[in-house]
Design a protein around this motif. Structure first.
Motif, PDB file in Angstrom:
ATOM      1  N   ALA A  37      44.733   3.676  22.357  1.00  0.00           N
ATOM      2  CA  ALA A  37      44.958   2.355  22.941  1.00  0.00           C
ATOM      3  C   ALA A  37      46.187   2.339  23.840  1.00  0.00           C
ATOM      4  N   LEU A  38      47.145   3.205  23.547  1.00  0.00           N
ATOM      5  CA  LEU A  38      48.387   3.230  24.327  1.00  0.00           C
ATOM      6  C   LEU A  38      48.286   4.101  25.587  1.00  0.00           C
ATOM      7  N   ALA A  39      47.153   4.749  25.776  1.00  0.00           N
ATOM      8  CA  ALA A  39      46.979   5.627  26.948  1.00  0.00           C
ATOM      9  C   ALA A  39      46.404   4.832  28.110  1.00  0.00           C
ATOM     10  N   HIS A  40      47.227   3.968  28.702  1.00  0.00           N
ATOM     11  CA  HIS A  40      46.741   3.134  29.807  1.00  0.00           C
ATOM     12  C   HIS A  40      46.520   3.977  31.053  1.00  0.00           C
ATOM     13  N   PRO A  41      45.413   3.749  31.772  1.00  0.00           N
ATOM     14  CA  PRO A  41      45.083   4.622  32.902  1.00  0.00           C
ATOM     15  C   PRO A  41      45.922   4.410  34.160  1.00  0.00           C
ATOM     16  N   THR A  42      46.532   3.229  34.334  1.00  0.00           N
ATOM     17  CA  THR A  42      47.232   2.986  35.608  1.00  0.00           C
ATOM     18  C   THR A  42      48.635   2.432  35.464  1.00  0.00           C
ATOM     19  N   TRP A  43      48.955   1.697  34.408  1.00  0.00           N
ATOM     20  CA  TRP A  43      50.253   1.039  34.302  1.00  0.00           C
ATOM     21  C   TRP A  43      51.106   1.668  33.202  1.00  0.00           C
ATOM     22  N   ASP A  44      52.420   1.671  33.424  1.00  0.00           N
ATOM     23  CA  ASP A  44      53.378   2.129  32.423  1.00  0.00           C
ATOM     24  C   ASP A  44      54.044   0.895  31.831  1.00  0.00           C
ATOM     25  N   MET A  45      53.634   0.515  30.616  1.00  0.00           N
ATOM     26  CA  MET A  45      54.113  -0.716  29.998  1.00  0.00           C
ATOM     27  C   MET A  45      54.541  -0.432  28.567  1.00  0.00           C
ATOM     28  N   GLY A  46      55.142  -1.430  27.928  1.00  0.00           N
ATOM     29  CA  GLY A  46      55.525  -1.296  26.539  1.00  0.00           C
ATOM     30  C   GLY A  46      54.301  -1.289  25.634  1.00  0.00           C
ATOM     31  N   PRO A  47      54.474  -0.887  24.347  1.00  0.00           N
ATOM     32  CA  PRO A  47      53.329  -0.734  23.453  1.00  0.00           C
ATOM     33  C   PRO A  47      52.554  -2.024  23.205  1.00  0.00           C
ATOM     34  N   LYS A  48      53.232  -3.152  23.027  1.00  0.00           N
ATOM     35  CA  LYS A  48      52.522  -4.397  22.731  1.00  0.00           C
ATOM     36  C   LYS A  48      51.632  -4.792  23.903  1.00  0.00           C
ATOM     37  N   ILE A  49      52.173  -4.779  25.109  1.00  0.00           N
ATOM     38  CA  ILE A  49      51.402  -5.182  26.285  1.00  0.00           C
ATOM     39  C   ILE A  49      50.275  -4.184  26.545  1.00  0.00           C
ATOM     40  N   THR A  50      50.508  -2.909  26.269  1.00  0.00           N
ATOM     41  CA  THR A  50      49.481  -1.897  26.500  1.00  0.00           C
ATOM     42  C   THR A  50      48.309  -2.086  25.546  1.00  0.00           C
ATOM     43  N   VAL A  51      48.590  -2.400  24.286  1.00  0.00           N
ATOM     44  CA  VAL A  51      47.495  -2.695  23.351  1.00  0.00           C
ATOM     45  C   VAL A  51      46.765  -3.960  23.787  1.00  0.00           C
ATOM     46  N   ASP A  52      47.509  -4.969  24.234  1.00  0.00           N
ATOM     47  CA  ASP A  52      46.876  -6.194  24.749  1.00  0.00           C
ATOM     48  C   ASP A  52      45.950  -5.884  25.921  1.00  0.00           C
ATOM     49  N   SER A  53      46.333  -4.921  26.733  1.00  0.00           N
ATOM     50  CA  SER A  53      45.472  -4.528  27.848  1.00  0.00           C
ATOM     51  C   SER A  53      44.193  -3.878  27.346  1.00  0.00           C
ATOM     52  N   SER A  54      44.296  -3.120  26.250  1.00  0.00           N
ATOM     53  CA  SER A  54      43.118  -2.437  25.716  1.00  0.00           C
ATOM     54  C   SER A  54      42.110  -3.418  25.127  1.00  0.00           C
ATOM     55  N   THR A  55      42.585  -4.567  24.624  1.00  0.00           N
ATOM     56  CA  THR A  55      41.692  -5.571  24.050  1.00  0.00           C
ATOM     57  C   THR A  55      41.271  -6.638  25.063  1.00  0.00           C
ATOM     58  N   LEU A  56      41.887  -6.609  26.235  1.00  0.00           N
ATOM     59  CA  LEU A  56      41.783  -7.645  27.280  1.00  0.00           C
ATOM     60  C   LEU A  56      42.452  -8.953  26.862  1.00  0.00           C
ATOM     61  N   MET A  57      43.195  -8.955  25.745  1.00  0.00           N
ATOM     62  CA  MET A  57      43.984 -10.140  25.420  1.00  0.00           C
ATOM     63  C   MET A  57      45.050 -10.373  26.475  1.00  0.00           C
ATOM     64  N   ASN A  58      45.582  -9.295  27.029  1.00  0.00           N
ATOM     65  CA  ASN A  58      46.565  -9.450  28.091  1.00  0.00           C
ATOM     66  C   ASN A  58      45.995 -10.286  29.227  1.00  0.00           C
ATOM     67  N   LYS A  59      44.747 -10.031  29.567  1.00  0.00           N
ATOM     68  CA  LYS A  59      44.113 -10.798  30.645  1.00  0.00           C
ATOM     69  C   LYS A  59      43.844 -12.226  30.205  1.00  0.00           C
ATOM     70  N   GLY A  60      43.459 -12.396  28.941  1.00  0.00           N
ATOM     71  CA  GLY A  60      43.251 -13.740  28.442  1.00  0.00           C
ATOM     72  C   GLY A  60      44.523 -14.566  28.458  1.00  0.00           C
ATOM     73  N   LEU A  61      45.632 -13.958  28.054  1.00  0.00           N
ATOM     74  CA  LEU A  61      46.922 -14.653  28.123  1.00  0.00           C
ATOM     75  C   LEU A  61      47.277 -14.991  29.562  1.00  0.00           C
ATOM     76  N   GLU A  62      46.921 -14.102  30.477  1.00  0.00           N
ATOM     77  CA  GLU A  62      47.206 -14.357  31.890  1.00  0.00           C
ATOM     78  C   GLU A  62      46.359 -15.499  32.452  1.00  0.00           C
ATOM     79  N   VAL A  63      45.165 -15.694  31.912  1.00  0.00           N
ATOM     80  CA  VAL A  63      44.352 -16.844  32.315  1.00  0.00           C
ATOM     81  C   VAL A  63      45.081 -18.137  31.958  1.00  0.00           C
ATOM     82  N   ILE A  64      45.600 -18.208  30.725  1.00  0.00           N
ATOM     83  CA  ILE A  64      46.356 -19.390  30.303  1.00  0.00           C
ATOM     84  C   ILE A  64      47.602 -19.554  31.156  1.00  0.00           C
TER      85      ILE A  64
END
Length: 392
Positions: A199-226
């Motif tokens: 989950a922490l092996a993001h293909p394009t961005w270098d981010m912290g662990p919490k945000i990287t896991v959020d990216s793997s679940t697409l929760m990061n994108k959901g939070l960005e919608v809000i």
């Protein structure tokens, strides 16, 4: 002397990159305050390199150790309010604190009537109505650092619709782009046993662990919608997500006449940081320029909402409004931490969030206290669900 800058969360990914930008543009910025949660050695090293006037540490128990490592003449603040106190000492503050802990910094800067370069999406998501009132303080200004919202900010600015509520009706859709994270294209069955390392092996961005896991679940994108709803005043039916694996188109705005404006660059958060601290000017330190002779293709596809259900949960919480986004964000933080610690599976992250969200009745988010109560309530409920799963 240039613009004074406070960097809260200075030892994290955004903070480190902010200091890279200010070092490259040293004639424009003076970093006068640094702040971190508990990273004593890293914060001390930054202080020795930057020589700020003030350093803040949230973990008061570690303050004596930090004091011994700091150069002479640097003031040290420590304790739960230290970061918020340090944040208001500069012309511009970058809030790179991870998670809900960034809310006091957001509130302090806006209530002081200062410029906030916001990389901490959780504070705006959890406390949108409260932050909106603080933003009404004379002199207060918020410029987003998230690459997607930075891109939307630029697209709206190009059409003279930024900050003009009566012109939002010219916007047909905001389209937030998502890389798809490390698990793009996988089925639910294939995701049942993924590890934290995957989950922490993001293909394009270098981010912290919490945000990287959020990216793997697409929760990061959901939070960005809000966040987009709160920042730009566009309703949820006009905010869409599209998967774009190259991460070159950082977001788009489609107007009612059919025209679409997009912001493109190679993935580099320093561009967004420079835009936020320099606004309305652009820095002459270039990050992420595109070699158009080498960029072969740009692909787009819809997100798999049946697989990445966190995205749907975020839309649901956003539409409920009031305390629901705070509950969503808090439950997610607890679930992600439990996943990183190996206590729950990746699939269980969404299940725990959904369980907390469905069990928590929506309440008015009309004060900071009500938001803090919702956050605490959701954390306790999520922790109980994690413990139940661990004991099963």
């Amino acid at each position: 002397m240039g613009t004074t800058l406070a960097v809260m969360g200075s030892t994290g990914s955004i903070g480190v990159q902010t200091l890279e930008v200010t070092a490259a543009c040293a004639d424009r910025y003076e970093v006068t305050a640094l702040g971190a949660g508990r990273s004593v050695e890293a914060l001390a090293a930054q202080a020795r390199a930057v020589r700020p006037k003030l350093v803040a540490l949230a973990d008061a128990s570690a303050a004596p150790r930090l004091a011994r490592l700091l150069p002479p003449g640097i003031e040290l603040l420590a304790g739960p309010e230290a970061l918020a106190d340090a944040a208001v000492t500069a012309d511009v503050t970058v809030n790179g604190v991870v998670g809900f802990a960034g809310l006091p910094v957001t509130m302090a800067v806006l209530e002081a009537g200062r410029r906030l370069a916001l990389a901490n999406k959780e504070s705006l998501i959890a406390a949108g109505p409260v932050v909106a009132r603080a933003l009404a303080t004379p002199g207060a200004e918020l410029v987003p650092v998230d690459s997607e919202h930075c891109a939307v900010h630029q697209c709206l600015r190009a059409n003279d619709t930024l900050g003009e509520p009566d012109r939002v009706d010219q916007v047909a859709r905001i389209l937030l782009t998502a890389s798809g994270g490390p698990f793009r294209g996988r089925s639910r069955a294939e995701l049942a046993s993924v590890t934290a390392g995957e989950a922490l092996a993001h293909p394009t961005w270098d981010m912290g662990p919490k945000i990287t896991v959020d990216s793997s679940t697409l929760m990061n994108k959901g939070l960005e919608v809000i966040e987009a709803h709160e920042l730009f005043g566009v309703d949820y039916d006009r905010i869409d997500v599209v998967v774009h694996p190259q991460s070159v188109v950082h977001s788009m705005v489609e107007y009612v006449d059919g025209a679409t404006m997009a912001q493109l660059s190679m993935p580099d958060m320093r561009l967004c940081i420079g835009y936020a601290i320099g606004y309305p000017d652009r820095l002459d330190c270039a990050y992420g320029p595109i070699d158009w002779t080498a960029l072969g293709r740009l692909d787009f596809e819809p997100p798999r909402r049946d697989v990445f259900v966190c995205l749907a949960l975020a839309y649901e919480a956003g539409r409920r409004g009031e305390t629901a986004p705070a509950v969503l964000s808090a439950a997610n933080e607890v679930a992600v931490e439990a996943f990183l610690e190996g206590a729950i599976s990746w699939m269980a992250i969404a299940e725990i969030i959904d369980g907390v969200l469905q069990a928590d009745p929506v309440q008015r988010a009309d004060s900071l206290e009500s938001v803090l109560e919702a956050d605490d309530r959701a954390r306790r409920a999520a922790a109980a669900l994690v413990a139940r799963r661990a004991a099963a």
